[in-house]
Design a protein around this motif. Structure first.
Motif, mmCIF file in Angstrom:
data_model
loop_
_atom_site.group_PDB
_atom_site.id
_atom_site.type_symbol
_atom_site.label_atom_id
_atom_site.label_comp_id
_atom_site.label_asym_id
_atom_site.label_seq_id
_atom_site.Cartn_x
_atom_site.Cartn_y
_atom_site.Cartn_z
ATOM 1 N N ASP A 1 -14.534 5.542 -8.212
ATOM 2 C CA ASP A 1 -13.273 5.023 -7.493
ATOM 3 C C ASP A 1 -13.515 5.458 -5.873
ATOM 4 O O ASP A 1 -12.739 4.816 -5.405
ATOM 5 N N GLY B 1 -13.906 10.594 -10.926
ATOM 6 C CA GLY B 1 -13.202 10.132 -9.887
ATOM 7 C C GLY B 1 -14.364 9.465 -8.854
ATOM 8 O O GLY B 1 -14.000 8.832 -7.933
ATOM 9 N N GLN C 1 -21.853 2.516 -6.884
ATOM 10 C CA GLN C 1 -21.283 2.814 -8.283
ATOM 11 C C GLN C 1 -22.340 3.037 -9.291
ATOM 12 O O GLN C 1 -22.143 3.850 -10.202
ATOM 13 N N LYS D 1 -15.151 8.614 -15.870
ATOM 14 C CA LYS D 1 -14.052 8.192 -15.231
ATOM 15 C C LYS D 1 -13.420 9.218 -14.627
ATOM 16 O O LYS D 1 -12.814 9.328 -13.521
ATOM 17 N N ASP E 1 -20.729 -1.285 -2.531
ATOM 18 C CA ASP E 1 -19.956 -0.608 -3.354
ATOM 19 C C ASP E 1 -20.656 -0.712 -5.073
ATOM 20 O O ASP E 1 -20.593 0.280 -5.506
#
Length: 731
Positions: free
Chosen positions: A287, A284, A330, A281, A326
């Motif tokens: 995101d 970054g 990810q 997390k 996406d």
């Protein structure tokens, strides 16, 4: 001087100036009317004022308009102040970007100045006499040697840091903007106010960005099944970086643990598992997939900044992109992060140390191709971006295992060997065509392994077992090393220049190439509305056909229709209806849904394209030889195509030069025949060919406008046109 108002056209601005002069009781000459200021530099006051008024500056003075509250600062529809939500979004993005990169930029510039400051312009210094950071890498100089490695490294460093701060300029968009503003000014002088307004509105369009956006949406964003697979599949490269972690099942275990944390939280997790989730997390990276090099600029800002209709379109287009591209990216980034974390932990490194953690994040970026802002390449954003939109993928794949300094030589060698094992020799098919297939192994399985990799061999054997017959799907697009595009680029550059390069670009397949998706959709619409006549023997297009043409711009929809056709017919065919295989089933249909063709399709297409190119090159070579000989006769013997001796000598040369090449002899004879008529007769002959398509009256108008033909020639042409038109109508 201060700005009083803005208008959509010069005529409206002049009208406002006269009204203000009458209201204030002054001369209209006291008001200055100027055009829009283009290409504002970031170091000017005007640039600061505009950014502040549009809400992109953190120190914006809210509520302050261009004039007082009663002043009509907008004459037409021009808006200077963004709505609160748009303003907040822009300001937050701008501020966050500057804050996140500020420390890095300042430290990097300081280090670069210490290392290369002696190469900076000595006349440009700060108050403390330290070298001033150069705005242009070309200003660096080394009196001793302008081509030394030191100055090359200095220029690269300055160029890169300036890009991180300012970005790259797309000269195509700037040229278009300047051109439209110039046209608008000319239209104003001609008294065409509405046309001027349209030209000035068009100046706000960025053609290069629109082309890239459309290509991305058509080929990638609206093809979620394929993109989810392609992006997530890149995690297989971990086999070369951290094989133990992948083979032992550690990656699967940790990935499931992270997914569980996203769905239900980490309250029941152990300390170690919480650290795992925290590591991913805090990077970054997950995101930031919407700022991926292939995504950035492709309608990602539409939802926040466009009109109401634009927001609706942006939201609709973002759904398949998020589900496909996406989500796959990810999964890919998460896998690489976990692989780096495992390797660092086994090496005994403390990932709680920020410096070590940042190094781990940088390594994860390095093995996943640096597809972020910091890893951008100039040709992704400047004038070449339309032609080279997807070229960065093989470029970065190759440099990741060659010149990337964040990886050790051993790591790069391991990854390169693993990539060859998985995907075969990069450009293997192209190399085989150059040196001959005799250089390849005779065994078909080994040959497939060399050309397409072990992954292709295994998957095709599994699918063959499931289908109970031989299945050969082409999985070469899973490899990031597709250098065929580079080969086509350089071939086009050498053979046809910029025109050939653009005709081989992704935009050409969507917009203007023969058979392109946009041309097909527009053609159906034109035949539906009656602008174009329907095909001979066919009724006009119906609304369903028009809608299908629009939907087929999307690769995802197009693949689905091809898959449905395979299931319905049991045959594999191209878009011209030519049957390539009569033994296709659900496996081929499933593969087509994901955008994979069979190896037979790919090889037949490549062979057809090579034969076509060879035929064209042969014809051009023959014509070049004949043309050269004609030039020699004209120069040395003063002969022309109206002399009998000229014809006899050219025919004799053709018979001698091409006696063993009957096809070449026919090409040479046809070329000579084309050049035997006078220029006037040639124009008339070509006009006759054209008349059957467009009509004799239009062709005759063209002849008159050319002013090449005399009255007697025009009469001759008119008679021939009338005869041609009558014959055409009778047929």
């Amino acid at each position: 001087r201060r700005t009083l108002a803005t208008a959509d056209s010069t005529a409206e601005a002049e009208h406002t100036a006269r009204r203000l002069a009458a209201t204030k009781g002054v001369s209209v000459d006291d008001f200055n009317i100027r055009g829009d200021i283009n290409e504002l530099r970031p170091d000017t006051d005007a640039y600061w004022d505009i950014q502040s008024a549009s809400g992109r500056i953190a120190q914006r003075h809210r509520g302050k308009r261009l004039e007082d509250a009663s002043g009509p600062v907008t004459v037409s529809n021009t808006q200077h102040i963004a709505d609160p939500i748009e303003s907040a979004v822009r300001a937050a993005r701008s501020l966050s970007g500057r804050v996140a990169s500020r420390d890095f930029l300042e430290i990097s510039k300081h280090r670069a100045t210490q290392q290369y400051g002696h190469l900076f312009d000595p006349s440009q210094k700060k108050a403390d006499q330290t070298p001033l950071w150069p705005s242009d890498s070309n200003s660096l100089m080394n009196p001793g040697n302008q081509t030394s490695k030191e100055i090359a490294d200095a220029r690269t460093t300055v160029e890169y840091l300036n890009y991180l701060q300012y970005g790259y300029i797309n000269s195509v968009d700037n040229f278009f903007k300047a051109g439209m503003n110039f046209i608008g000014e000319m239209l104003h002088k001609a008294g065409m106010s509405k046309a001027e307004k349209a030209a000035l509105m068009a100046a706000n369009v960025n053609p290069a960005n629109i082309a890239k956006t459309t290509v991305f949406q058509a080929l990638i964003a609206t093809n979620p099944l394929r993109q989810a697979l392609l992006q997530a599949h890149q995690m297989i490269r971990i086999l070369g970086y951290n094989p133990q972690y992948l083979v032992s099942g550690g990656l699967t275990r940790d990935a499931l643990k992270y997914g569980e944390a996203i769905l239900s939280g980490t309250s029941k997790f152990s300390k170690e598992d919480k650290e795992l989730v925290d590591f991913v997390k805090k990077s970054g990276m997950l995101d930031a997939v919407d700022r991926h090099n292939l995504v950035r600029g492709a309608l990602t800002d539409m939802v926040e900044t466009a009109s109401r209709s634009g927001k609706v379109i942006g939201k609709a287009l973002s759904v398949p992109r998020r589900l496909g591209f996406d989500a796959g990216e990810q999964a890919n980034i998460m896998s690489h992060l976990l692989a780096v974390r495992d390797r660092y932990r086994r090496a005994g490194k403390d990932l709680n140390d920020k410096a070590v953690r940042d190094q781990a994040y940088a390594e994860a970026r390095a093995i996943s191709y640096d597809m972020n802002f910091a890893g951008d390449l100039p040709y992704n954003q400047n004038w070449a971006s339309v032609a080279m939109q997807f070229f960065q993928v093989p470029h970065k794949a190759i440099t990741s295992v060659t010149f990337n300094r964040r990886l050790t030589p051993q790591q790069k060698l391991q990854m390169a060997l693993a990539d060859v094992l998985i995907w075969g020799v990069p450009g293997g098919t192209m190399i085989a065509n150059l040196i001959g297939e005799d250089a390849l192994p005779e065994d078909p399985t080994v040959r497939e392994g060399v050309l397409f990799g072990l992954e292709s061999v295994i998957m095709n054997r599994v699918f063959s077992s499931l289908a109970g017959r031989e299945v050969n799907i082409d999985f070469s697009s899973l490899s990031p090393y597709g250098i065929e595009g580079w080969a086509h680029l350089f071939t086009g550059m050498l053979s046809g220049g910029i025109t050939e390069i653009m005709n081989n670009s992704p935009s050409a397949t969507i917009f203007w190439k023969e058979g392109s998706r946009m041309r097909e959709a527009i053609g159906r619409l034109a035949r539906y509305t009656g602008v174009l006549d329907p095909y001979e023997g066919h009724s006009p297009e119906d609304i369903t056909s028009v809608l299908m043409g629009v939907l087929e711009i999307s690769s995802g929809w197009s693949n689905a229709m091809k898959a449905q056709l395979i299931l319905n017919t049991g045959k594999l065919q191209n878009k011209q209806g030519v049957v390539l295989s009569q033994d296709a089933g659900w496996l081929e249909a499933t593969a087509k849904m994901f955008g994979f063709s069979t190896q037979d399709e790919v090889l037949l297409y490549a062979a057809s394209k090579e034969l076509s190119a060879g035929k064209k090159a042969h014809r051009e070579d023959i014509e070049k030889v004949v043309k050269s000989y004609m030039g020699v006769l004209a120069r040395t013997e003063k002969l022309n195509n109206m002399d009998d001796e000229y014809v006899i000598k050219v025919l004799g040369a053709i018979k001698t030069l091409f006696k063993d090449d009957p096809v070449g002899m026919e090409i040479a004879h046809n070329y000579l025949q084309k050049n035997m008529t006078s220029l006037k007769d040639s124009v008339i002959r070509r006009g006759l060919d054209y008349a059957n398509i467009k009509g004799a009256s239009d062709t005759m108008n063209n002849f008159r406008n050319l002013k090449l033909l005399k009255d007697e020639d025009l009469e001759k042409a008119q008679r021939l046109m009338d005869d041609a038109q009558r014959n055409f109508e009778e047929e």
